[in-house]
Design a protein around this motif. Sequence first.
Motif, short mmCIF file in Angstrom:
data_model
loop_
_atom_site.label_atom_id
_atom_site.label_comp_id
_atom_site.label_asym_id
_atom_site.label_seq_id
_atom_site.Cartn_x
_atom_site.Cartn_y
_atom_site.Cartn_z
N ARG A 113 0.82 -1.20 0.00
CA ARG A 113 0.00 0.00 0.00
C ARG A 113 0.86 1.26 0.00
O ARG A 113 0.44 2.30 0.50
CB ARG A 113 -0.92 0.02 1.24
N ASP A 114 2.10 1.20 -0.53
CA ASP A 114 2.99 2.34 -0.51
C ASP A 114 2.41 3.55 -1.23
O ASP A 114 2.64 4.68 -0.83
CB ASP A 114 4.34 1.97 -1.15
N ARG A 115 1.69 3.30 -2.29
CA ARG A 115 1.19 4.44 -3.06
C ARG A 115 -0.09 5.01 -2.49
O ARG A 115 -0.61 5.99 -3.00
CB ARG A 115 0.96 4.01 -4.51
N LEU A 116 -0.63 4.41 -1.43
CA LEU A 116 -1.87 4.90 -0.83
C LEU A 116 -1.56 5.70 0.43
O LEU A 116 -0.60 5.44 1.14
CB LEU A 116 -2.80 3.74 -0.47
N LEU A 117 -2.37 6.69 0.67
CA LEU A 117 -2.24 7.48 1.89
C LEU A 117 -2.80 6.70 3.07
O LEU A 117 -3.79 5.98 2.96
CB LEU A 117 -3.02 8.80 1.74
N THR A 144 -8.19 10.37 -4.31
CA THR A 144 -7.42 11.05 -3.26
C THR A 144 -6.72 10.07 -2.34
O THR A 144 -5.91 10.49 -1.50
CB THR A 144 -8.33 11.97 -2.44
N LEU A 145 -7.01 8.78 -2.45
CA LEU A 145 -6.28 7.79 -1.67
C LEU A 145 -4.84 7.64 -2.15
O LEU A 145 -3.97 7.22 -1.38
CB LEU A 145 -6.98 6.43 -1.74
N GLU A 146 -4.59 7.97 -3.41
CA GLU A 146 -3.24 7.90 -3.94
C GLU A 146 -2.49 9.19 -3.64
O GLU A 146 -3.06 10.28 -3.71
CB GLU A 146 -3.26 7.63 -5.44
N ARG A 147 -1.22 9.06 -3.34
CA ARG A 147 -0.44 10.21 -2.89
C ARG A 147 -0.36 11.32 -3.93
O ARG A 147 -0.37 12.50 -3.59
CB ARG A 147 0.97 9.76 -2.50
N GLN A 148 -0.26 10.95 -5.18
CA GLN A 148 -0.13 11.98 -6.22
C GLN A 148 -1.41 12.77 -6.44
O GLN A 148 -1.39 13.82 -7.07
CB GLN A 148 0.32 11.33 -7.53
N TYR A 149 -2.54 12.26 -5.92
CA TYR A 149 -3.82 12.97 -6.06
C TYR A 149 -4.43 13.28 -4.69
O TYR A 149 -5.64 13.42 -4.57
CB TYR A 149 -4.82 12.12 -6.87
N ARG A 171 -4.88 6.69 6.19
CA ARG A 171 -5.96 7.47 6.77
C ARG A 171 -6.50 6.77 8.00
O ARG A 171 -6.21 5.61 8.25
CB ARG A 171 -7.10 7.64 5.74
N LYS A 172 -7.27 7.50 8.79
CA LYS A 172 -7.91 6.91 9.94
C LYS A 172 -8.85 5.80 9.50
O LYS A 172 -9.49 5.89 8.45
CB LYS A 172 -8.69 7.98 10.71
N ASN A 173 -8.92 4.77 10.28
CA ASN A 173 -9.68 3.58 9.90
C ASN A 173 -11.16 3.80 10.15
O ASN A 173 -11.80 3.09 10.93
CB ASN A 173 -9.16 2.38 10.67
N THR A 174 -11.72 4.80 9.50
CA THR A 174 -13.15 5.08 9.62
C THR A 174 -13.93 4.23 8.65
O THR A 174 -13.37 3.64 7.71
CB THR A 174 -13.43 6.57 9.36
N ARG A 175 -15.24 4.20 8.86
CA ARG A 175 -16.09 3.38 8.00
C ARG A 175 -16.05 3.88 6.56
O ARG A 175 -16.00 3.08 5.62
CB ARG A 175 -17.51 3.38 8.54
N ILE A 221 -13.69 0.15 -2.59
CA ILE A 221 -13.96 0.57 -3.96
C ILE A 221 -12.66 0.68 -4.75
O ILE A 221 -12.59 0.29 -5.93
CB ILE A 221 -14.71 1.92 -3.97
N PHE A 222 -11.61 1.18 -4.09
CA PHE A 222 -10.32 1.30 -4.76
C PHE A 222 -9.81 -0.06 -5.21
O PHE A 222 -9.32 -0.22 -6.34
CB PHE A 222 -9.30 1.95 -3.82
N LYS A 223 -9.91 -1.04 -4.34
CA LYS A 223 -9.43 -2.37 -4.68
C LYS A 223 -10.21 -2.95 -5.86
O LYS A 223 -9.64 -3.63 -6.72
CB LYS A 223 -9.54 -3.29 -3.47
#
Length: 284
Positions: free
Chosen positions: A11-15, A100-105, A17-21, A29-31
């Motif tokens: 998951r290096d390319r993902l930010l 927005t989960l990806e660092r570049q966005y 985030r807090k483990n919220t619902r 959805i990303f997966k």
Amino acid sequence: MTKTKPRSGSRDRLLRRKNTRINRFKYFIFKMLEVSHHDDLLGKAFDNFMIALISLNVIAFAFETVYSISIPYKSYFNNFETFSVIIFTIEYCLRLWICTLERQYRHFLWGRIKFIFKPLSLIDLLSIFPYYLFILFPNLVFIPELHLLRLARLLKIGRYSESMRTLSNVVAAKRHDLLSATFTVFTLLMFSASLVYFAEQASQPELFSSIPASMWWSVVTLTSVGYGDIYPITPIGKLLGGVIAVLGLGLVALPTGILASGFAEEVQRKRSNPTCPHCGKHLE
């Protein structure tokens, strides 16, 4: 006690985030949408569904030009188009939401603007653009060229098809070789068109009126098509035609050989260097 740094894993390319619902749902959805190599039934089912939907859209687009079919079943074609656009629009909006989960966005505004101008995102937008354009401006539906934008849906299939991803990888890896081969073919095309122009212009001024006009003969001769609508009649022109036809057999086949070797190398690379089913990265 010192804290150890958590492992990033796949998951290096993902930010992080807090483990919220809501974030868990975004990761889900990303997966399903963005991961290229699925190992779950839902992701595979989604890919297969989108491939089938895109294929049916292309078939419907072709049969809409057969008026004996499209006119009696116009309502069915319209309903299928609406259904397809709804699916494509939902998919596009979901991709825009989760980018927005990806660092570049990661920026909530500028990240999404950057994401919109990605090549694949532009293809997604073009695939639904005609439908909404015709709703806003109904008179534009009579412009047939705008309907061609629907063919952008065929390019979407590269997201879901492993074979299309392999083809894009091969083209990217062999781009310099393909450019060299294309330049060689273009050079031969210019030489052959120029030579046959000066050889035939006096005898056939209507057919070989200029070098650009002679390029049509050069193209069909180099590709060994030979439609017969334009051909040399002078001895020098016939000699040039024979030499150019023989050279074309080898030179025009160069890109095919480059792509064939590239496919073989890509298949061998995948066998010797497998990828992670979650992130698509190569495993050591």
